[in-house]
Design a protein around this motif. Sequence first.
Motif, PDB file in Angstrom:
ATOM      1  N   ASN A 106      10.401   7.328  -6.331  1.00 49.57           N
ATOM      2  CA  ASN A 106       9.787   6.912  -5.066  1.00 49.57           C
ATOM      3  C   ASN A 106       9.071   5.575  -5.218  1.00 49.57           C
ATOM      4  O   ASN A 106       7.910   5.429  -4.836  1.00 49.57           O
ATOM      5  CB  ASN A 106       8.798   7.980  -4.586  1.00 49.57           C
ATOM      6  N   PHE A 107       9.791   4.589  -5.742  1.00 49.14           N
ATOM      7  CA  PHE A 107       9.145   3.317  -6.028  1.00 49.14           C
ATOM      8  C   PHE A 107       8.697   2.609  -4.751  1.00 49.14           C
ATOM      9  O   PHE A 107       7.700   1.883  -4.767  1.00 49.14           O
ATOM     10  CB  PHE A 107      10.082   2.413  -6.835  1.00 49.14           C
ATOM     11  N   SER A 108       9.413   2.814  -3.651  1.00 48.85           N
ATOM     12  CA  SER A 108       8.993   2.181  -2.399  1.00 48.85           C
ATOM     13  C   SER A 108       7.608   2.666  -1.987  1.00 48.85           C
ATOM     14  O   SER A 108       6.811   1.902  -1.424  1.00 48.85           O
ATOM     15  CB  SER A 108      10.001   2.479  -1.289  1.00 48.85           C
ATOM     16  N   LEU A 109       7.294   3.931  -2.277  1.00 48.74           N
ATOM     17  CA  LEU A 109       5.968   4.474  -2.001  1.00 48.74           C
ATOM     18  C   LEU A 109       4.938   3.891  -2.971  1.00 48.74           C
ATOM     19  O   LEU A 109       3.814   3.557  -2.578  1.00 48.74           O
ATOM     20  CB  LEU A 109       5.995   5.998  -2.111  1.00 48.74           C
ATOM     21  N   CYS A 110       5.335   3.737  -4.224  1.00 49.42           N
ATOM     22  CA  CYS A 110       4.437   3.165  -5.236  1.00 49.42           C
ATOM     23  C   CYS A 110       4.039   1.736  -4.881  1.00 49.42           C
ATOM     24  O   CYS A 110       2.915   1.307  -5.169  1.00 49.42           O
ATOM     25  CB  CYS A 110       5.103   3.184  -6.614  1.00 49.42           C
ATOM     26  N   LEU A 111       4.948   1.001  -4.249  1.00 49.57           N
ATOM     27  CA  LEU A 111       4.674  -0.387  -3.890  1.00 49.57           C
ATOM     28  C   LEU A 111       3.505  -0.522  -2.925  1.00 49.57           C
ATOM     29  O   LEU A 111       2.898  -1.591  -2.823  1.00 49.57           O
ATOM     30  CB  LEU A 111       5.923  -1.025  -3.271  1.00 49.57           C
ATOM     31  N   ARG A 112       3.158   0.564  -2.239  1.00 46.59           N
ATOM     32  CA  ARG A 112       2.032   0.514  -1.303  1.00 46.59           C
ATOM     33  C   ARG A 112       0.711   0.272  -2.033  1.00 46.59           C
ATOM     34  O   ARG A 112      -0.266  -0.167  -1.422  1.00 46.59           O
ATOM     35  CB  ARG A 112       1.968   1.819  -0.500  1.00 46.59           C
ATOM     36  N   ILE A 113       0.681   0.553  -3.324  1.00 43.97           N
ATOM     37  CA  ILE A 113      -0.539   0.304  -4.098  1.00 43.97           C
ATOM     38  C   ILE A 113      -0.836  -1.187  -4.170  1.00 43.97           C
ATOM     39  O   ILE A 113      -1.992  -1.605  -4.145  1.00 43.97           O
ATOM     40  CB  ILE A 113      -0.423   0.904  -5.515  1.00 43.97           C
ATOM     41  N   GLY A 114       0.220  -1.983  -4.259  1.00 46.51           N
ATOM     42  CA  GLY A 114       0.012  -3.422  -4.339  1.00 46.51           C
ATOM     43  C   GLY A 114      -0.118  -3.918  -5.766  1.00 46.51           C
ATOM     44  O   GLY A 114       0.300  -3.260  -6.719  1.00 46.51           O
ATOM     45  N   ARG A 115      -0.736  -5.075  -5.922  1.00 50.12           N
ATOM     46  CA  ARG A 115      -0.750  -5.772  -7.215  1.00 50.12           C
ATOM     47  C   ARG A 115      -1.470  -5.009  -8.318  1.00 50.12           C
ATOM     48  O   ARG A 115      -1.163  -5.198  -9.499  1.00 50.12           O
ATOM     49  CB  ARG A 115      -1.362  -7.161  -7.050  1.00 50.12           C
ATOM     50  N   ASP A 116      -2.417  -4.153  -7.979  1.00 49.81           N
ATOM     51  CA  ASP A 116      -3.127  -3.425  -9.027  1.00 49.81           C
ATOM     52  C   ASP A 116      -2.240  -2.413  -9.731  1.00 49.81           C
ATOM     53  O   ASP A 116      -2.581  -1.948 -10.825  1.00 49.81           O
ATOM     54  CB  ASP A 116      -4.378  -2.744  -8.469  1.00 49.81           C
TER      55      ASP A 116
END
Length: 492
Positions: free
Chosen positions: A207-217
């Motif tokens: 679910n990397f698209s969901l993980c991307l919601r975290i942003g740069r951190d």
Amino acid sequence: MVEKLIKRSIHEAENPIEITLREAFCVLEPKLRPPFPLTIPTQEGYTNLNSAILYGILCEPHMAKVHVKHLHGIITDGYEYFTSILVKIVIELYGKLVDSVKRQLIWVTHEMVDVSAVGYDGLLVALLRQIVGGDFGEENLWLCFEMVNLFSSKWVCLLEEVPLVLSGALYVFLRLLADHCRVMNIPKIESLRQMEIAFCVRMLRENFSLCLRIGRDLVRLLQDLVHVPEFRSIWKDLLYNPSAFKVDGFVDISQMYGTRTSRWYFLLRITPEMESQLRFLLTRVKFGSQKRYQVWFARKFLAVPERKGVVIDIVRFICCAHHPSNEIIHSDIIPRWAVIGWLLKYDLKHYVEANLKLALFYDWIFFDEKVDNIMNIEPAVLLMVHSIPRYIDITHSLLEFLFILLDNYDVERKEIVSRGISTALHALTRKGVVQSLDVLTSCDMLSPIFKERLGKLLSDWQFQHRKEFQSTNIPPGGIPSSSSSLESQTSA
């Protein structure tokens, strides 16, 4: 005899929440045993019955299944009131709860997830926030285990119903793994670590698209785990094979750099009690009178050496999740930069100090005025400026670290880092956070090399900015003649 909900000393007053729940239980106890009455309670009776049932679930483990069946039978609000009491207990009382009540709390949380109770996402977040970073005590490790087990076992429904909470859990467990992977040959941590790794890898791979919601951190956390084999392969794919994550449009790690992390994630690594104390310090305590508060805070939250890693999370919280009002900024309240300076002078291990500095400067290296908040980068520059001349070692070490980031953070994308840092510096002066950077570039106590490099950063930005401005103002036909330029001005 009714069991106690919380542990308290002889001289400590009873907690209002416990009193309310216990009184409701004592009054309604006859109605909490089968056969249950069929009458529909009034609104007041309904809230009291919810309170009584909750107290029974928490304090009568042997009757918990009976109580929860009773709860299912009387619910008319989607469990909203029941869940709200649970959240309040976790936020305000968790540290004082007796062990058996904590176990029942986790049990009933599973039940609330199973019935998709209104507000159960807030309950999960409240429990995640009670996990203390760097705490290897049995109770804290137990909570880590129970929460990662819950997120793993309820994966499907959580992904469907509260995906944002799943991304928050990823943030939490990646951060905890940084601590847990530094402790070896302790069986209880070994098994926990494997569960945390399995959960995080599944999130990142499936679910990397969901993980991307975290942003740069997310990048910052993964860098801290690059020595772990399971994350090393993920890191390589991020750098060299982004298509492996099967997210349309994701072609380079720099896309993550450009997404600012929401303050919500930073709150996940600060316990509610810690947040309360930090906000008090930063909104009520006068500059110059903070020492006794800092001593108390250190004794409470930083006394155990392993827990000092939480200063990294505190710095991210202060920079990105606590933005004081203009009234406080212009008052005599202790400023954010002074609290961070105090933490930086605390007795820290080298890797913790380095990660603290990274947390302080992280938004600098990707700064973009279109997406970033000037308040996130303000503490670092003010700390450098105000440390001159009394604490020149801090100014020197921070500038040194900034240039280390410039030279080494992502060599293949050095232009992004250089642009971010120079843009941050100019934004800080243009918006009046500091009147001028001359205090740094002309300081005789600083290394000439640092002053020269700082000056070059500023001049490079001016050159690039001028170049971009000119390119955006030149029409496709080329440079306009004087007459055509005049015509365009007069006709505007």
